[in-house]
Design a protein around this motif. Sequence first.
Motif, PDB file in Angstrom:
ATOM      1  N   GLY A  21       1.279  -1.371   0.201  1.00  0.00           N
ATOM      2  CA  GLY A  21       0.193  -0.307  -0.129  1.00  0.00           C
ATOM      3  C   GLY A  21       0.739   1.224  -0.022  1.00  0.00           C
ATOM      4  N   GLN A  61      -2.277   5.828   3.111  1.00  0.00           N
ATOM      5  CA  GLN A  61      -3.064   4.261   3.437  1.00  0.00           C
ATOM      6  C   GLN A  61      -2.802   3.640   4.181  1.00  0.00           C
ATOM      7  OE1 GLN A  61      -2.543   1.481  -0.320  1.00  0.00           O
ATOM      8  NE2 GLN A  61      -3.989   2.296  -1.267  1.00  0.00           N
ATOM      9  N   ASN A  62      -1.435   4.301   5.355  1.00  0.00           N
ATOM     10  CA  ASN A  62      -1.125   4.218   7.175  1.00  0.00           C
ATOM     11  C   ASN A  62      -2.390   5.264   7.977  1.00  0.00           C
ATOM     12  OD1 ASN A  62      -0.394   2.007   5.623  1.00  0.00           O
ATOM     13  ND2 ASN A  62       1.568   3.846   5.340  1.00  0.00           N
ATOM     14  N   ARG A  72      -8.821   3.956   7.036  1.00  0.00           N
ATOM     15  CA  ARG A  72      -7.176   3.700   6.011  1.00  0.00           C
ATOM     16  C   ARG A  72      -7.235   2.364   6.082  1.00  0.00           C
ATOM     17  NH1 ARG A  72      -7.821   7.885   6.848  1.00  0.00           N
ATOM     18  NH2 ARG A  72      -5.827   9.803   7.949  1.00  0.00           N
ATOM     19  N   ILE A  73      -6.991   1.631   4.703  1.00  0.00           N
ATOM     20  CA  ILE A  73      -6.891   0.375   4.451  1.00  0.00           C
ATOM     21  C   ILE A  73      -5.765  -1.001   4.131  1.00  0.00           C
ATOM     22  CG2 ILE A  73      -8.881   1.474   2.407  1.00  0.00           C
ATOM     23  CD1 ILE A  73      -6.665   0.925   0.022  1.00  0.00           C
ATOM     24  N   SER A  74      -4.340  -0.019   4.382  1.00  0.00           N
ATOM     25  CA  SER A  74      -3.310  -1.035   4.642  1.00  0.00           C
ATOM     26  C   SER A  74      -2.696  -1.150   5.544  1.00  0.00           C
ATOM     27  CB  SER A  74      -2.136   0.086   4.583  1.00  0.00           C
ATOM     28  OG  SER A  74      -2.232  -0.180   2.640  1.00  0.00           O
ATOM     29  N   GLN A 103     -11.468   3.759   2.199  1.00  0.00           N
ATOM     30  CA  GLN A 103     -10.430   5.094   2.756  1.00  0.00           C
ATOM     31  C   GLN A 103     -11.606   5.887   1.951  1.00  0.00           C
ATOM     32  OE1 GLN A 103      -7.002   4.751   2.755  1.00  0.00           O
ATOM     33  NE2 GLN A 103      -6.178   6.847   1.948  1.00  0.00           N
ATOM     34  N   GLN A 120      -7.241  10.564   0.362  1.00  0.00           N
ATOM     35  CA  GLN A 120      -6.352   9.901  -0.204  1.00  0.00           C
ATOM     36  C   GLN A 120      -5.429  10.863  -0.750  1.00  0.00           C
ATOM     37  OE1 GLN A 120      -8.978   8.540  -1.995  1.00  0.00           O
ATOM     38  NE2 GLN A 120     -10.242  10.515  -2.063  1.00  0.00           N
ATOM     39  N   GLN A 175     -11.516   4.145  -1.595  1.00  0.00           N
ATOM     40  CA  GLN A 175     -10.253   3.153  -1.842  1.00  0.00           C
ATOM     41  C   GLN A 175     -10.481   1.867  -1.273  1.00  0.00           C
ATOM     42  OE1 GLN A 175      -5.509   3.923  -2.275  1.00  0.00           O
ATOM     43  NE2 GLN A 175      -6.944   6.108  -1.303  1.00  0.00           N
ATOM     44  N   LEU A 201      -7.467  -4.461  -4.051  1.00  0.00           N
ATOM     45  CA  LEU A 201      -7.500  -3.070  -4.199  1.00  0.00           C
ATOM     46  C   LEU A 201      -8.165  -2.444  -5.016  1.00  0.00           C
ATOM     47  CD1 LEU A 201      -3.963  -3.707  -3.623  1.00  0.00           C
ATOM     48  CD2 LEU A 201      -4.356  -1.297  -1.625  1.00  0.00           C
ATOM     49  N   GLN A 237      -7.886   2.905  -7.239  1.00  0.00           N
ATOM     50  CA  GLN A 237      -6.341   3.160  -6.671  1.00  0.00           C
ATOM     51  C   GLN A 237      -6.421   4.408  -7.453  1.00  0.00           C
ATOM     52  OE1 GLN A 237      -4.443   1.294  -4.064  1.00  0.00           O
ATOM     53  NE2 GLN A 237      -7.001   1.278  -4.136  1.00  0.00           N
TER      54      GLN A 237
END
Length: 785
Positions: A174, A178-179, A223-225, A524, A527, A551, A580, A583
């Motif tokens: 990621g 994404q954190n 977030r996604i990561s 998420q 971005q 996302q 994912l 993106q």
Amino acid sequence: MPRKSVAIILLLMAFTLDAWAQSAAPRQYKLTGTVKGLWGERLEGAFLVITPGKNGVFSDKQGRFSVLLEPGEYEIACQYIGMAPLRETVTLVGDKEIELTLTRANFKLKEVEITSRPVTDVNSTQMGSSFLDQKMLTRMPKLLGEADVLRSVSALPGVVNAGEGTSGFFVRGGSADQNLVLMDDAPVFNTNHLFGFYSVYNPDILKSYELHRSGISARYGGRISSILDVSLRDGNEEKMKYEIGLSPISGKFSVDGPLSDKLTFLAAFRGAYPGYIMKLFPNRNIKNSSGHFYDGNLKFKYKLNAKNTVSFSGYHSGDGFKFPNDTTYQWNNTLGTLKWSHLFNNNFSGIATLVKSHYTNKVEGIAIGEEFALNSGIDLNQLKLDFGYFGFDNHQLDFGAEASAYLIQPGELVPYGSSSLNPRQLESDKGYETSIYLNDDVTLTGRLSMSVGLRYSRFDKIGPTDTYVYAEGRPRSDVNIVDTLSYGTGEVVQTYSGLEPRASFKYSLTDNTSLKVGYSRTRQYIQLISNTAAITPVDVWKLSNKHIEPQIADQVALGYFYTGSESWYDFSWEIYYKKLYNQVDYKDGATLLLNPTLESDLLFGEGEAYGSEWMLKKNQGRLTGWVSLTYSRSFRTIAGKTEAETINGGKAYPSNYDKPINLNIFTDYHLWPKWKLTANFTYTTGRPVTAADSWYWYQGQIFANYSGRNQERMPDYHRLDVALNREIIKKGRAEYSGSFSIYNLYGRKNAYSMLYQHYYGEAPTAYKLAVIGTPIPSINLNVKF
């Protein structure tokens, strides 16, 4: 594999294993309890070992723990940083509730070594998670004399750094944005000091931090990561204490203690003066630059009564950096968290949290004739309600809700002096995010347990704003705008929502080994718009809207976990696959700053990441440390409706974060009493870059020909750091500690970026830019009194 199929397979596995285990398992009882301090405060993260059986369990945010055991007599050993170890014997003949009260460690007695929490927890359903405390952090080799949370995170499995001199990091394929990075529950939008040589976290007041890569509880979202949850310690309750720290370019001071029998506080301040050190760097731009930063923390905790506690955590920082002759950068972070913790009864507790996170950035041009100020920023206001309920047998329920309001200023250009530039201001970006969640940790048998959760999130993009309509079937660009839709203040422009299911299962093969499997979906709605791998001050945050969809990531992970006898060794092995959606990538030559039609330069597609992570950790003995090895791949596929909106012909290409091999070795060797030698070696594959494979002349000018996006790689990255640590020496009322460290011991010139040099009449030649190409020695001294 479809998400429904994954969920069905996981449930069938759980029920099959449960039915088998139930038929053979003897009767078990539930042992629950609370870990408290001497003044009644509930202690999160206390580590308990229950023997026989060597069951390990950790107290949660309410200080609660729960475990299923067969009838019999057990010894409970409880550890918590800064507290004296406690041992207590319990006889279990039925369900039992206990309370463990820890006292402060008495350092006047014979020294007691409190072991750190194991990295591998075989008995919980949690996977893809790493925990480090302040004690371990301060032993790691330092850059410029300062231990750093974000630099140490990149030594963990599945994590790679964004590059030399940056504080960004990538997790399982990621991007850095994404954190979700937290400080006492407040999101941090720029974690950098001095462009990443320092981070926003003062190590002297750190309590602990935990990185979640998979198996993320439904409590977390946005977030996604990954989630990096960093907690700062509270003020001590016994007496006023002071600490001073000095390093070659920074100084810090902290004070904490009781203001009354119910109120404690902590205050800390740091400042840096790196000018003379920057003259030593080989890079000419850094050598002729200047910079500074300061930051401060203030924390209060007030115990109203046995059931109510109020706390406040505040942070403010300021940074300045000047490149030679033309540009200065300034940015500020302001964070605040107000928290009310309430105990309804022994089985039901709740926390209400108000959060404020405000980030501003200013880029100033100072060249004659081009003077300007470019201002941008983001403001977040948030309310969180979190509850925990322990009243059901074999269940631990966590549930709550969250509401967030975002206001982004994407850019305002203000010319001044003799500048010929025209002023420009982009409209603000506003939106609301709301969510509710429920998570249930279920103990099915002594060997089988699971954690299942569901989070529902919704995002509303709010006016006032103008939204452009582009011609159907043609590339998005300002020449293809056919209409403009105007929305008034508070009017809903676009709404997105969806479910985020989470599930993980643990099956204990033996008392020391377990298998775990998990699935999660994350969303998420914000971005970072940046065409660099590392986070920089000129990047702009952007909310989802009619053209930018949220996302989404689906992740499946499987792991094997082992803890050796007496916890001498830990071993973990995890494999994962992540898909994912939506993106973001960029057109060639994209304009990202002050672009009113930004979406016309953005491209959207899918990504996939997969990998395998191994970690072996030695916890005891004269030599301790770990070896972490990760093999991972990360790809993007951008196949738009037109050729101009397609990358690499619609075929998959490596993402900017694709670094297949990541090896980290950390060692901590006890040379002699009070002296420890630590070393950290890092190796990663070079990150992908887009490079020209040929050049051609046209009408007297040289043009580059590119074979494809991210088809070449930077040189591999490797570095060795060492440190000699002197642990605490007590003389009178004062306690002294210090370290001498060398960052980049053998002077590796790791490439930060690839540039081209042009000579008249010749094709441009590529060369690498190394920010740190020399060993950096440093010394730091800490005094407590």
